[in-house]
Design a protein around this motif. Structure first.
Motif, PDB file in Angstrom:
ATOM      1  N   ALA A 133       0.677  -1.512  -0.224  1.00 27.24           N
ATOM      2  CA  ALA A 133      -0.213   0.126   0.239  1.00 27.24           C
ATOM      3  C   ALA A 133       0.498   1.287  -0.050  1.00 27.24           C
ATOM      4  O   ALA A 133       0.159   2.303   0.155  1.00 27.24           O
ATOM      5  CB  ALA A 133      -0.985   0.229   1.250  1.00 27.24           C
ATOM      6  N   GLY A 134       2.022   1.018  -0.776  1.00 29.12           N
ATOM      7  CA  GLY A 134       3.134   2.116  -0.982  1.00 29.12           C
ATOM      8  C   GLY A 134       3.570   2.797   0.482  1.00 29.12           C
ATOM      9  O   GLY A 134       4.555   3.480   0.517  1.00 29.12           O
ATOM     10  N   HIS A 135       3.562   1.706   1.308  1.00 31.04           N
ATOM     11  CA  HIS A 135       4.514   1.142   2.647  1.00 31.04           C
ATOM     12  C   HIS A 135       6.338   0.472   2.310  1.00 31.04           C
ATOM     13  O   HIS A 135       6.135  -0.328   1.562  1.00 31.04           O
ATOM     14  CB  HIS A 135       4.138   1.192   3.785  1.00 31.04           C
ATOM     15  CG  HIS A 135       2.528   2.400   4.383  1.00 31.04           C
ATOM     16  ND1 HIS A 135       2.841   3.494   4.368  1.00 31.04           N
ATOM     17  CD2 HIS A 135       1.897   1.696   3.910  1.00 31.04           C
ATOM     18  CE1 HIS A 135       1.631   3.766   5.188  1.00 31.04           C
ATOM     19  NE2 HIS A 135       0.598   3.253   4.515  1.00 31.04           N
ATOM     20  N   ARG A 136       6.808   0.466   3.145  1.00 31.65           N
ATOM     21  CA  ARG A 136       7.974  -0.068   2.905  1.00 31.65           C
ATOM     22  C   ARG A 136       8.251  -0.685   4.365  1.00 31.65           C
ATOM     23  O   ARG A 136       8.942   0.327   4.727  1.00 31.65           O
ATOM     24  CB  ARG A 136       9.225   0.611   2.116  1.00 31.65           C
ATOM     25  CG  ARG A 136      10.027  -0.425   2.197  1.00 31.65           C
ATOM     26  CD  ARG A 136      11.469  -0.165   1.085  1.00 31.65           C
ATOM     27  NE  ARG A 136      11.739   0.931   1.067  1.00 31.65           N
ATOM     28  CZ  ARG A 136      12.912   0.968   1.376  1.00 31.65           C
ATOM     29  NH1 ARG A 136      13.696   0.287   1.970  1.00 31.65           N
ATOM     30  NH2 ARG A 136      13.617   2.048   1.514  1.00 31.65           N
ATOM     31  N   ILE A 137       8.496  -1.900   4.924  1.00 31.24           N
ATOM     32  CA  ILE A 137       9.054  -1.877   6.187  1.00 31.24           C
ATOM     33  C   ILE A 137      10.253  -2.492   5.764  1.00 31.24           C
ATOM     34  O   ILE A 137      10.611  -3.460   4.583  1.00 31.24           O
ATOM     35  CB  ILE A 137       8.260  -3.397   6.369  1.00 31.24           C
ATOM     36  CG1 ILE A 137       6.808  -2.437   7.226  1.00 31.24           C
ATOM     37  CG2 ILE A 137       8.959  -3.891   7.380  1.00 31.24           C
ATOM     38  CD1 ILE A 137       5.489  -3.853   7.566  1.00 31.24           C
ATOM     39  N   ASP A 138      11.188  -1.764   5.946  1.00 28.98           N
ATOM     40  CA  ASP A 138      12.873  -2.294   5.878  1.00 28.98           C
ATOM     41  C   ASP A 138      13.353  -3.686   7.829  1.00 28.98           C
ATOM     42  O   ASP A 138      13.255  -2.478   8.855  1.00 28.98           O
ATOM     43  CB  ASP A 138      13.781  -0.867   5.997  1.00 28.98           C
ATOM     44  CG  ASP A 138      15.352  -1.396   5.456  1.00 28.98           C
ATOM     45  OD1 ASP A 138      15.323  -2.622   5.713  1.00 28.98           O
ATOM     46  OD2 ASP A 138      15.818  -0.480   4.724  1.00 28.98           O
ATOM     47  N   PHE A 139      13.445  -4.237   7.438  1.00 32.87           N
ATOM     48  CA  PHE A 139      13.511  -5.206   8.232  1.00 32.87           C
ATOM     49  C   PHE A 139      14.697  -5.344   8.814  1.00 32.87           C
ATOM     50  O   PHE A 139      15.523  -5.343  10.285  1.00 32.87           O
ATOM     51  CB  PHE A 139      13.503  -6.373   8.273  1.00 32.87           C
ATOM     52  CG  PHE A 139      11.550  -7.509   8.390  1.00 32.87           C
ATOM     53  CD1 PHE A 139      11.013  -7.479   9.572  1.00 32.87           C
ATOM     54  CD2 PHE A 139      10.998  -7.181   7.232  1.00 32.87           C
ATOM     55  CE1 PHE A 139      10.098  -7.705   9.198  1.00 32.87           C
ATOM     56  CE2 PHE A 139       9.965  -7.396   6.624  1.00 32.87           C
ATOM     57  CZ  PHE A 139       9.051  -7.689   8.595  1.00 32.87           C
ATOM     58  N   ALA A 140      15.977  -4.981   8.164  1.00 26.31           N
ATOM     59  CA  ALA A 140      17.030  -4.379   8.093  1.00 26.31           C
ATOM     60  C   ALA A 140      17.376  -3.694   9.112  1.00 26.31           C
ATOM     61  O   ALA A 140      18.250  -3.666  10.205  1.00 26.31           O
ATOM     62  CB  ALA A 140      17.809  -4.522   7.101  1.00 26.31           C
ATOM     63  N   SER A 141      16.956  -2.386   8.887  1.00 27.02           N
ATOM     64  CA  SER A 141      17.363  -0.899   9.180  1.00 27.02           C
ATOM     65  C   SER A 141      16.368  -0.621  11.002  1.00 27.02           C
ATOM     66  O   SER A 141      16.287   0.170  10.935  1.00 27.02           O
ATOM     67  CB  SER A 141      17.298   0.176   8.569  1.00 27.02           C
ATOM     68  OG  SER A 141      16.116   0.467   7.825  1.00 27.02           O
ATOM     69  N   TRP A 142      15.680  -1.349  10.724  1.00 28.30           N
ATOM     70  CA  TRP A 142      14.032  -1.730  11.812  1.00 28.30           C
ATOM     71  C   TRP A 142      12.936  -0.378  11.544  1.00 28.30           C
ATOM     72  O   TRP A 142      13.677   0.565  12.351  1.00 28.30           O
ATOM     73  CB  TRP A 142      14.920  -1.590  12.873  1.00 28.30           C
ATOM     74  CG  TRP A 142      14.854  -2.992  13.955  1.00 28.30           C
ATOM     75  CD1 TRP A 142      16.050  -4.202  12.599  1.00 28.30           C
ATOM     76  CD2 TRP A 142      15.426  -3.145  15.171  1.00 28.30           C
ATOM     77  NE1 TRP A 142      16.365  -4.737  13.590  1.00 28.30           N
ATOM     78  CE2 TRP A 142      15.871  -5.161  14.573  1.00 28.30           C
ATOM     79  CE3 TRP A 142      14.691  -3.272  15.886  1.00 28.30           C
ATOM     80  CZ2 TRP A 142      16.293  -5.464  15.962  1.00 28.30           C
ATOM     81  CZ3 TRP A 142      14.637  -3.836  17.771  1.00 28.30           C
ATOM     82  CH2 TRP A 142      15.360  -5.508  17.059  1.00 28.30           C
ATOM     83  N   THR A 143      13.513   0.538  10.193  1.00 24.02           N
ATOM     84  CA  THR A 143      11.922   1.059   9.940  1.00 24.02           C
ATOM     85  C   THR A 143      11.005   0.970   9.086  1.00 24.02           C
ATOM     86  O   THR A 143      10.736   0.502   7.840  1.00 24.02           O
ATOM     87  CB  THR A 143      13.376   2.149   9.164  1.00 24.02           C
ATOM     88  OG1 THR A 143      14.488   2.325  10.151  1.00 24.02           O
ATOM     89  CG2 THR A 143      12.881   3.765   8.848  1.00 24.02           C
ATOM     90  N   ALA A 144       9.797   1.687   9.146  1.00 22.34           N
ATOM     91  CA  ALA A 144       9.181   1.653   8.515  1.00 22.34           C
ATOM     92  C   ALA A 144       8.871   3.320   7.261  1.00 22.34           C
ATOM     93  O   ALA A 144       9.309   4.236   8.132  1.00 22.34           O
ATOM     94  CB  ALA A 144       7.671   1.771   9.259  1.00 22.34           C
ATOM     95  N   HIS A 145       9.365   2.786   6.150  1.00 23.93           N
ATOM     96  CA  HIS A 145       9.411   4.323   5.120  1.00 23.93           C
ATOM     97  C   HIS A 145       7.590   4.041   4.726  1.00 23.93           C
ATOM     98  O   HIS A 145       7.519   3.837   4.137  1.00 23.93           O
ATOM     99  CB  HIS A 145       9.800   4.053   3.872  1.00 23.93           C
ATOM    100  CG  HIS A 145      11.092   3.814   3.856  1.00 23.93           C
ATOM    101  ND1 HIS A 145      12.643   4.570   4.461  1.00 23.93           N
ATOM    102  CD2 HIS A 145      12.033   2.303   4.813  1.00 23.93           C
ATOM    103  CE1 HIS A 145      13.444   4.206   4.963  1.00 23.93           C
ATOM    104  NE2 HIS A 145      13.820   2.700   4.912  1.00 23.93           N
ATOM    105  N   LEU A 146       7.162   4.668   5.157  1.00 26.54           N
ATOM    106  CA  LEU A 146       5.482   5.109   4.746  1.00 26.54           C
ATOM    107  C   LEU A 146       5.542   6.449   3.127  1.00 26.54           C
ATOM    108  O   LEU A 146       6.129   7.628   2.909  1.00 26.54           O
ATOM    109  CB  LEU A 146       5.066   6.425   6.110  1.00 26.54           C
ATOM    110  CG  LEU A 146       5.194   5.702   7.630  1.00 26.54           C
ATOM    111  CD1 LEU A 146       4.761   6.502   8.373  1.00 26.54           C
ATOM    112  CD2 LEU A 146       4.906   4.226   7.670  1.00 26.54           C
TER     113      LEU A 146
END
Length: 236
Positions: A133-146
């Motif tokens: 839905a246009g978001h990206r969850i980066d498991f490596a950096s523990w970050t949500a790119h909204l």
């Protein structure tokens, strides 16, 4: 390289005992004696785990964790506290803690929780990212790119819940299964703890958190994650 643990504890004897036992487990350990020193060493060392006492001089552990999460640090946090009431545990999780152990505690349990947190951190560091839905969850950096351009740090518990939801996308996941997969043998007051985490995920990812289209509640059972919103006539 040995995993690095920052122990934040103002009781010298306990701090040294924890450090000695962690080093015996093959870990590198640094010690901070108060909240202000904890902030400095956390940022300087960027450890793999922080063992954080709640009752500290100058700045309490809850505020230390709150400030570091606001700065984007995603290091797992194991809170230690003589205050072990359910509402205090929930507050520790709410400010970004990943685990909470009441004092006095058994050393084998403490060491097991440390190893569990370090293992899960190692697993998430090697994981790929996930888009929906246009978001990206980066498991490596523990970050949500909204989708609106914001970047938000995610705690280890949030990442673990997201990973489970992604694995089971479209299926109902019970609260019991979430507790088992994410918390393991650790005991918490009730499954309502999970609900608090889902509320946070909705605030991050839902267009309208009050009317979720991705993180659905299945009343009396658990949750269902839908990456692509369903048509209105299919909503439960």
């Amino acid at each position: 390289m040995k995993p690095q643990v920052l122990v934040v504890e103002d009781e010298p004897a306990l701090a040294q005992a924890l450090a000695d036992n962690l080093e015996a487990e093959g870990l590198a350990v640094s010690i901070a004696r108060d909240g202000a020193q904890a902030l400095e060493r956390w940022q300087a060392l960027e450890p793999d785990l922080v063992v954080l006492d709640v009752m500290l001089p100058r700045l309490d552990g809850l505020e230390v964790c709150r400030r570091m999460r606001a700065l984007g640090y995603t290091t797992p946090v194991l809170f230690l506290s003589a205050r072990g009431q359910p509402e205090e545990r929930v507050e520790g999780l709410r400010v970004g803690g990943d685990d909470y152990l009441g004092k006095p505690f058994h050393l084998p349990e403490f060491l097991l929780r440390v190893q569990n947190l370090l293992r899960r951190r190692a697993q998430t560091r090697t994981a790929p990212s996930y888009h929906f839905a246009g978001h990206r969850i980066d498991f490596a950096s523990w970050t949500a790119h909204l989708k609106d351009g914001r970047k938000e740090p995610l705690s280890e518990r949030e990442l673990a819940i997201l990973r489970l939801f992604i694995e089971r996308a479209g299926e109902v996941v019970s609260r019991d299964e979430i507790l088992d997969r994410v918390w393991g043998q650790e005991v918490y007051p009730s499954s309502r703890t999970i609900d608090n985490f889902v509320v946070r995920l909705r605030r991050l990812f839902e267009p309208d958190p009050q009317h979720p289209v991705h993180f659905h509640t299945v009343w009396g059972v658990g949750y269902r994650f839908t990456p692509t919103p369903e048509p209105k006539d299919k909503e439960p």
